[in-house]
Write an enzyme that holds these catalytic residues in place. Structure first.
Site, mmCIF file in Angstrom:
data_model
loop_
_atom_site.group_PDB
_atom_site.id
_atom_site.type_symbol
_atom_site.label_atom_id
_atom_site.label_comp_id
_atom_site.label_asym_id
_atom_site.label_seq_id
_atom_site.Cartn_x
_atom_site.Cartn_y
_atom_site.Cartn_z
ATOM 1 N N LYS A 180 0.853 -1.079 0.091
ATOM 2 C CA LYS A 180 0.087 -0.144 -0.034
ATOM 3 C C LYS A 180 0.998 1.443 0.039
ATOM 4 O O LYS A 180 1.269 1.688 1.019
ATOM 5 C CB LYS A 180 -0.824 0.033 1.320
ATOM 6 C CG LYS A 180 -2.251 0.841 1.028
ATOM 7 C CD LYS A 180 -2.080 2.304 0.740
ATOM 8 C CE LYS A 180 -1.735 2.822 2.092
ATOM 9 N NZ LYS A 180 -1.578 4.561 1.678
ATOM 10 N N CYS A 289 13.934 9.975 6.873
ATOM 11 C CA CYS A 289 13.684 9.668 8.508
ATOM 12 C C CYS A 289 15.036 9.796 9.033
ATOM 13 O O CYS A 289 15.303 9.987 10.274
ATOM 14 C CB CYS A 289 13.023 8.322 8.449
ATOM 15 S SG CYS A 289 13.936 7.075 7.085
ATOM 16 N N GLU A 386 10.528 15.716 15.532
ATOM 17 C CA GLU A 386 10.706 15.476 14.097
ATOM 18 C C GLU A 386 10.122 16.445 13.502
ATOM 19 O O GLU A 386 8.920 16.557 13.311
ATOM 20 C CB GLU A 386 10.274 13.935 13.856
ATOM 21 C CG GLU A 386 10.887 13.681 12.340
ATOM 22 C CD GLU A 386 10.822 12.266 11.699
ATOM 23 O OE1 GLU A 386 9.642 11.995 11.917
ATOM 24 O OE2 GLU A 386 11.564 11.764 11.324
HETATM 25 P P1 NAD Z 1 1.829 8.745 7.756
HETATM 26 O O1 NAD Z 1 2.307 8.001 8.785
HETATM 27 O O2 NAD Z 1 0.402 9.096 7.910
HETATM 28 O O3 NAD Z 1 1.664 8.069 6.380
HETATM 29 C C1 NAD Z 1 2.614 6.786 6.061
HETATM 30 C C2 NAD Z 1 1.761 5.732 5.457
HETATM 31 O O4 NAD Z 1 0.960 5.260 6.166
HETATM 32 C C3 NAD Z 1 1.094 5.935 4.317
HETATM 33 O O5 NAD Z 1 1.091 5.172 3.156
HETATM 34 C C4 NAD Z 1 -0.221 6.334 4.753
HETATM 35 O O6 NAD Z 1 -1.314 6.020 3.788
HETATM 36 C C5 NAD Z 1 -0.387 5.068 5.560
HETATM 37 N N1 NAD Z 1 -1.479 5.417 6.687
HETATM 38 C C6 NAD Z 1 -1.786 6.660 7.106
HETATM 39 N N2 NAD Z 1 -2.757 6.420 8.207
HETATM 40 C C7 NAD Z 1 -2.974 4.946 8.100
HETATM 41 C C8 NAD Z 1 -3.598 4.023 8.923
HETATM 42 N N3 NAD Z 1 -4.531 4.578 9.832
HETATM 43 N N4 NAD Z 1 -3.589 2.721 8.788
HETATM 44 C C9 NAD Z 1 -2.697 2.280 7.998
HETATM 45 N N5 NAD Z 1 -1.844 2.957 7.154
HETATM 46 C C10 NAD Z 1 -2.079 4.105 7.490
HETATM 47 O O7 NAD Z 1 2.665 9.960 7.481
HETATM 48 P P2 NAD Z 1 2.242 11.190 6.736
HETATM 49 O O8 NAD Z 1 0.933 11.778 7.239
HETATM 50 O O9 NAD Z 1 2.398 10.975 5.177
HETATM 51 O O10 NAD Z 1 3.215 12.109 7.271
HETATM 52 C C11 NAD Z 1 3.001 13.017 8.625
HETATM 53 C C12 NAD Z 1 4.587 12.902 9.233
HETATM 54 O O11 NAD Z 1 5.142 11.450 9.230
HETATM 55 C C13 NAD Z 1 5.682 13.775 8.727
HETATM 56 O O12 NAD Z 1 5.520 15.052 9.054
HETATM 57 C C14 NAD Z 1 6.765 13.067 9.377
HETATM 58 O O13 NAD Z 1 7.076 13.549 10.423
HETATM 59 C C15 NAD Z 1 6.468 11.585 9.561
HETATM 60 N N6 NAD Z 1 7.076 10.724 8.251
HETATM 61 C C16 NAD Z 1 7.847 9.967 8.692
HETATM 62 C C17 NAD Z 1 8.489 9.164 7.952
HETATM 63 C C18 NAD Z 1 9.572 8.238 7.913
HETATM 64 O O14 NAD Z 1 10.366 7.878 7.017
HETATM 65 N N7 NAD Z 1 9.856 7.871 9.073
HETATM 66 C C19 NAD Z 1 7.870 9.221 6.431
HETATM 67 C C20 NAD Z 1 6.906 9.973 6.236
HETATM 68 C C21 NAD Z 1 6.178 10.765 7.253
#
Ligand code: NAD
Length: 484
Positions: A180, A289, A386
């Site tokens: 996904k 990250c 972060e």
């Molecule tokens: P997120 O964690 O919401 O999204 C990451 C993935 O999780 C996406 O594929 C998303 O569709 C999925 N996801 C979201 N909600 C979900 C749920 N309830 N159940 C299952 N899957 C779900 O991240 P974001 O909203 O895109 O970004 C927000 C913050 O997250 C950023 O500001 C950053 O701090 C952090 N982030 C960290 C990384 C990393 O590599 N560690 C990557 C992206 C974002």
């Protein structure tokens, strides 16, 4: 770039080896972060599509894919790596448009994706069990077996690299994957899936369902027939994923980011350190990250490091991804809002230097100037949380002990580095720093496909990358034979 120019249809899911629209027929927009324009539409997969993808993966495990040999899987991955290499330029252009990554950085990601396929292709038939000396009359040995169906939920910041490290290792071990991708960044995931079909991966071994996190993501993470979950993203979502995994009592790998420090001592080769200090903060506009967002500097060289970093910051240029400048836009207007909110919270801090958004950057793009902040108290939220944007904080320290205390003084523990020419100090700190990786006189080590990677604390748990990932994507069986 109109999406009609792509070699695959972006509005479809790959389920059971067939490209198909989501059951609902609904789609989501693809926004180009460089100008805010809609490029086209992708599928809005939901629970029904996840059910179909998981069923296809189960069928693959029960069929030829489940019986495939490690050598066959290695060959498929190697062939896939070759196809990725042949498409590096197209993949880079797609990624630049989809996530706003400067073209050179997008190209590096595509090459890394190929490298993951090569690495795990080569490793697939080198995962071995052991024989264990036991009681008289017994032969005991261990087998590494696939979990079965693995779920992969990936973020938008490095789609190709994270898919490569996660799906690559899972396929090498013979799992059947349901991927996904992030709703903001699906295009290279779909391109990769198309290349996997071309490489000969059998139906159901790799399924891709784009969609929203709360819909497709939640359906995948709570699915009762998924045997392992791999997640990279935010801490908040990581908690939801781990909770869902706990309900089904399945293992989960979480990679949740960090607040990674670089420690610069007075005896360091500062000229060698400077490019690493800055690049590790601004690469991919800080949306990494393992970004190094905290620079800890021994007080006697603090002014010199601050001045040199400030010069480099002042030369940074931000603009559309296809202009291939130092930084592109952030992924979205929402992410720009998050980063701007942090900078507002740091209004009391001293801005040492800022880069520049080019004058002709489109008004609809999610641009933000990289910002270097000086003399930041270690407990300030900008030194603790972060940010996921191009913001670095400089923190002075007076002793090795204080440096370690500040470095270990956040809830995260992903990566750290030590800049010092004192070998004993390097060894001491490599042990004392509570992070999953420690770099000595470098940072990031060239992408590190081969290097086990993962965190402690809020940075998550489990290891991806390197050979170690193959253990995470497999389950160990002990066979004890009593033969007398
Ligand atoms: P997120 O964690 O919401 O999204 C990451 C993935 O999780 C996406 O594929 C998303 O569709 C999925 N996801 C979201 N909600 C979900 C749920 N309830 N159940 C299952 N899957 C779900 O991240 P974001 O909203 O895109 O970004 C927000 C913050 O997250 C950023 O500001 C950053 O701090 C952090 N982030 C960290 C990384 C990393 O590599 N560690 C990557 C992206 C974002």
């Amino acid at each position: 770039m109109p999406l009609s120019d792509l070699w695959f249809d972006p509005a479809l899911c790959l389920i059971d080896g067939r490209w198909q629209p989501p059951a609902s027929g609904e789609t989501l927009p693809v926004i180009n972060p460089s100008d805010g324009a809609e490029l086209g539409r992708i599928a809005r997969g939901q629970a029904q599509d996840i059910d179909a993808a998981v069923a296809a993966a189960e069928a693959a495990m029960a069929g030829d894919w489940g019986r495939s040999t490690a050598v066959e899987r290695g060959r498929l991955l190697t062939r896939l790596g070759q196809l990725v290499l042949e498409h590096v330029d197209q993949l880079a252009v797609i990624e630049a448009h989809d996530v706003g990554k400067p073209l050179t950085q997008a190209r590096n990601d595509a090459v890394a994706l190929a490298r993951y396929c090569e690495f795990y292709g080569g490793a697939a038939d080198k995962v071995m069990g052991e024989t264990i000396p036991y009681l008289d009359g017994y032969t005991v040995y261990t087998l590494r077996e696939p979990h079965g169906v693995t779920g992969h939920i990936v973020p938008w910041n490095y789609p190709m690299q994270i898919i490569g490290r996660s799906v690559g290792a899972a396929l090498a071990m013979g799992n059947a994957c349901v991927l996904k991708p992030a709703e903001e960044a699906c295009l290279t995931a779909l391109a990769f899936a198309d290349l996997a079909v071309q490489a000969g991966f059998p139906a159901g071994s790799l399924n891709v369902v784009p969609g929203l996190g709360a819909e497709a993501g939640a359906a995948l993470s709570s699915h009762k027939c998924v045997h392992h979950l791999s997640f990279t993203g935010s801490v908040a979502t990581g908690r939801l994923i781990q909770t869902a995994a706990a309900q089904n009592v399945v293992p989960v790998t979480l990679e949740l980011g960090g607040k990674s420090p670089q420690l610069v001592f007075a005896d360091a080769d500062i000229d060698a350190a400077l490019p690493f200090l800055v690049n590790a903060g601004i690469q991919n506009a800080g949306q990494t990250c393992s970004a190094s967002s905290r620079i800890l500097v021994e007080r006697s060289v603090y002014d010199r490091v601050a001045e040199e970093m400030a010069k480099r910051y002042a030369a940074l240029r931000v603009g559309p991804a296809m202009r291939d400048l130092h930084l592109g836009p952030l992924i979205s207007a929402r992410q720009k809002g998050i980063v701007s909110g942090f900078l507002d919270k740091g209004a009391d801090l001293k801005i040492l230097a800022r880069g520049e958004v080019v004058d002709d950057a489109p008004a609809g793009g999610a641009y933000i100037a990289p910002t270097l902040l000086a003399d930041v108290p270690p407990d300030h939220c900008l030194a603790q949380d972060e940010i996921f944007g191009p913001v670095q904080v400089l923190i002075p320290f007076d002793s090795e002990d204080e440096a370690v205390q500040i470095a270990n003084g956040t809830d995260y523990g992903l990566v750290s580095s030590v800049w010092s020419q004192n070998g004993a100090r390097q060894m001491r700190l490599a042990r004392k720093l509570k992070t999953g990786q420690v770099f000595l006189n470098n940072y990031g080590a060239g992408g590190g496909v081969e290097l086990p990677f993962g965190g402690r604390g809020l940075s998550g748990h489990g290891r991806e990358k390197g050979f170690e990932a193959l253990y995470g994507f497999s389950t160990l069986k002990t066979v004890a034979a009593l033969h007398g």
